[in-house]
Design a protein around this motif. Structure first.
Motif, PDB file in Angstrom:
ATOM      1  N   UNK A 100       0.818  -1.211   0.000  1.00  0.00           N
ATOM      2  CA  UNK A 100       0.000   0.000   0.000  1.00  0.00           C
ATOM      3  C   UNK A 100       0.854   1.264   0.000  1.00  0.00           C
ATOM      4  N   UNK A 101       2.165   1.108   0.125  1.00  0.00           N
ATOM      5  CA  UNK A 101       3.046   2.269   0.112  1.00  0.00           C
ATOM      6  C   UNK A 101       3.190   2.802  -1.309  1.00  0.00           C
ATOM      7  N   UNK A 102       3.199   4.120  -1.440  1.00  0.00           N
ATOM      8  CA  UNK A 102       3.552   4.752  -2.701  1.00  0.00           C
ATOM      9  C   UNK A 102       2.505   4.717  -3.788  1.00  0.00           C
ATOM     10  N   UNK A 103       1.241   4.517  -3.440  1.00  0.00           N
ATOM     11  CA  UNK A 103       0.202   4.544  -4.469  1.00  0.00           C
ATOM     12  C   UNK A 103       0.160   5.902  -5.155  1.00  0.00           C
ATOM     13  N   UNK A 104       0.503   6.961  -4.414  1.00  0.00           N
ATOM     14  CA  UNK A 104       0.551   8.298  -4.978  1.00  0.00           C
ATOM     15  C   UNK A 104       1.615   8.418  -6.056  1.00  0.00           C
ATOM     16  N   UNK A 105       2.809   7.904  -5.771  1.00  0.00           N
ATOM     17  CA  UNK A 105       3.908   7.985  -6.736  1.00  0.00           C
ATOM     18  C   UNK A 105       3.653   7.112  -7.951  1.00  0.00           C
ATOM     19  N   UNK A 228      -3.767   7.187   8.875  1.00  0.00           N
ATOM     20  CA  UNK A 228      -3.441   6.833   7.492  1.00  0.00           C
ATOM     21  C   UNK A 228      -2.006   7.213   7.154  1.00  0.00           C
ATOM     22  N   UNK A 229      -1.613   8.424   7.499  1.00  0.00           N
ATOM     23  CA  UNK A 229      -0.249   8.867   7.221  1.00  0.00           C
ATOM     24  C   UNK A 229       0.778   8.064   7.985  1.00  0.00           C
ATOM     25  N   UNK A 230       0.481   7.751   9.238  1.00  0.00           N
ATOM     26  CA  UNK A 230       1.415   6.967  10.049  1.00  0.00           C
ATOM     27  C   UNK A 230       1.592   5.568   9.468  1.00  0.00           C
ATOM     28  N   UNK A 234       5.100   3.787   7.989  1.00  0.00           N
ATOM     29  CA  UNK A 234       5.530   2.492   8.517  1.00  0.00           C
ATOM     30  C   UNK A 234       5.606   1.445   7.410  1.00  0.00           C
ATOM     31  N   UNK A 235       4.693   1.522   6.460  1.00  0.00           N
ATOM     32  CA  UNK A 235       4.677   0.550   5.361  1.00  0.00           C
ATOM     33  C   UNK A 235       5.905   0.701   4.476  1.00  0.00           C
ATOM     34  N   UNK A 236       6.471   1.900   4.394  1.00  0.00           N
ATOM     35  CA  UNK A 236       7.703   2.086   3.632  1.00  0.00           C
ATOM     36  C   UNK A 236       8.818   1.210   4.187  1.00  0.00           C
ATOM     37  N   UNK A 237       8.901   1.134   5.506  1.00  0.00           N
ATOM     38  CA  UNK A 237       9.948   0.320   6.119  1.00  0.00           C
ATOM     39  C   UNK A 237       9.698  -1.174   5.905  1.00  0.00           C
ATOM     40  N   UNK A 238       8.438  -1.572   5.919  1.00  0.00           N
ATOM     41  CA  UNK A 238       8.109  -2.968   5.607  1.00  0.00           C
ATOM     42  C   UNK A 238       8.593  -3.308   4.204  1.00  0.00           C
ATOM     43  N   UNK A 239       8.357  -2.403   3.267  1.00  0.00           N
ATOM     44  CA  UNK A 239       8.795  -2.596   1.887  1.00  0.00           C
ATOM     45  C   UNK A 239      10.315  -2.663   1.800  1.00  0.00           C
ATOM     46  N   UNK A 240      11.005  -1.783   2.491  1.00  0.00           N
ATOM     47  CA  UNK A 240      12.462  -1.746   2.453  1.00  0.00           C
ATOM     48  C   UNK A 240      13.083  -3.024   3.021  1.00  0.00           C
TER      49      UNK A 240
END
Length: 278
Positions: A100-105, A228-230, A234-240
């Motif tokens: 769900x991270x980065x849907x905007x990008x 939502x923002x938090x 956090x999901x960015x780190x899961x992805x990384x």
């Protein structure tokens, strides 16, 4: 020197203000736009976009934090006579899968890459400057940074290199058309290693602690973030932690003809400027 007007969105942000300064220094006419600039641009207010786009031939685009608006922006840009777009995106955006991270990008990339305009996408790793200009700064000043990042390295990139790359691409019409550049630093560092380098360069006792994504999101909410923002951060780190974004690339050299700046160089500059002093 170019007589073409370049629109720089996010002109008061980390990359936008640096890109605008470089273009001006190179003699390129710049229209710097943001929610607080004299030329106002707000992703949530399309009514003001046409004035920002009037007479513009190229644009540096920092997408909003929600999916969708860049599609309409690209259509408006094409209709107003814009010929080239340079989009800032995230490292390895097409490898994020069902995250769900980065849907905007990803939405912004779809809009730009699907257009008939000349486009270039700059996908950047986490910025060095996140440690002194953004989310990680206050915890470092307080003496401890707690994040859901473990032993998977991150090839942090200096935002000065990102700005150099964006200015170079904007200043070289045609040369980078249809290219996606994955911009990284010269080597990967864990967050613990990055904090250790900052501690050494600053001479301050700064610790790193690994926490779970849930703990981190909860801490952000306690600091005033919406849920939502938090969760998004956090999901960015899961992805990384999956490790797919840990490697380095030669794309900074491909654009600029030189190696990227090191994290050590960043830490020394920021420490000398007093970035982490209490």
């Amino acid at each position: 020197m170019s007589n073409d007007m370049t629109l720089v969105l996010g002109a008061t942000g980390k990359t936008g203000r640096r890109v605008a300064a470089r273009l001006r220094l190179n003699g390129t006419p710049v229209r710097a736009a943001s929610r607080t600039s004299p030329v106002r641009f707000d992703w949530s207010d399309p009514g003001g976009w046409d004035a920002a786009l009037d007479g513009v031939t190229a644009a540096y685009v920092v997408p909003p934090a929600v999916p969708g608006p860049v599609h309409e922006f690209v259509a408006r840009a094409a209709a107003s006579g814009v010929r080239r777009l340079v989009l800032l995106s995230g490292r390895g955006a097409d490898t994020w899968g069902e995250s769900t991270f980065g849907l905007d990008m990803r939405s912004a990339e779809d809009a730009v890459r699907g257009s008939e305009l000349e486009w270039t996408v700059l996908r950047a790793s986490n910025f060095d400057q996140n440690f002194d200009e953004d989310l990680f700064h206050a915890p470092l000043v307080a003496g401890a940074l707690a994040l859901p990042a473990g032993t998977v390295p991150e090839p942090f990139i200096d935002v000065e290199d990102v700005a150099d790359a964006a200015a170079a691409v904007l200043g070289q019409p045609g040369r980078h058309a249809g290219r996606v550049y994955e911009l990284t630093g010269p080597r990967g560092l864990t967050f613990a290693e990055a904090v250790e380098l900052i501690s050494r360069a600053s001479g301050l006792p700064i610790a790193y602690k690994q926490v779970s994504p849930a703990e981190y999101a909860a801490a952000l909410v306690e600091e005033g973030w919406d849920e939502t923002g938090a969760h998004h951060v956090a999901e960015m780190f899961v992805l990384m932690e999956r490790g797919k974004l840990a490697g380095t690339t030669d794309d900074v050299a491909a654009v600029l003809g030189r190696t990227p700046r090191t994290f050590e160089d960043y830490a020394v500059r920021a420490a000398a400027a007093g970035a982490w002093l209490p």
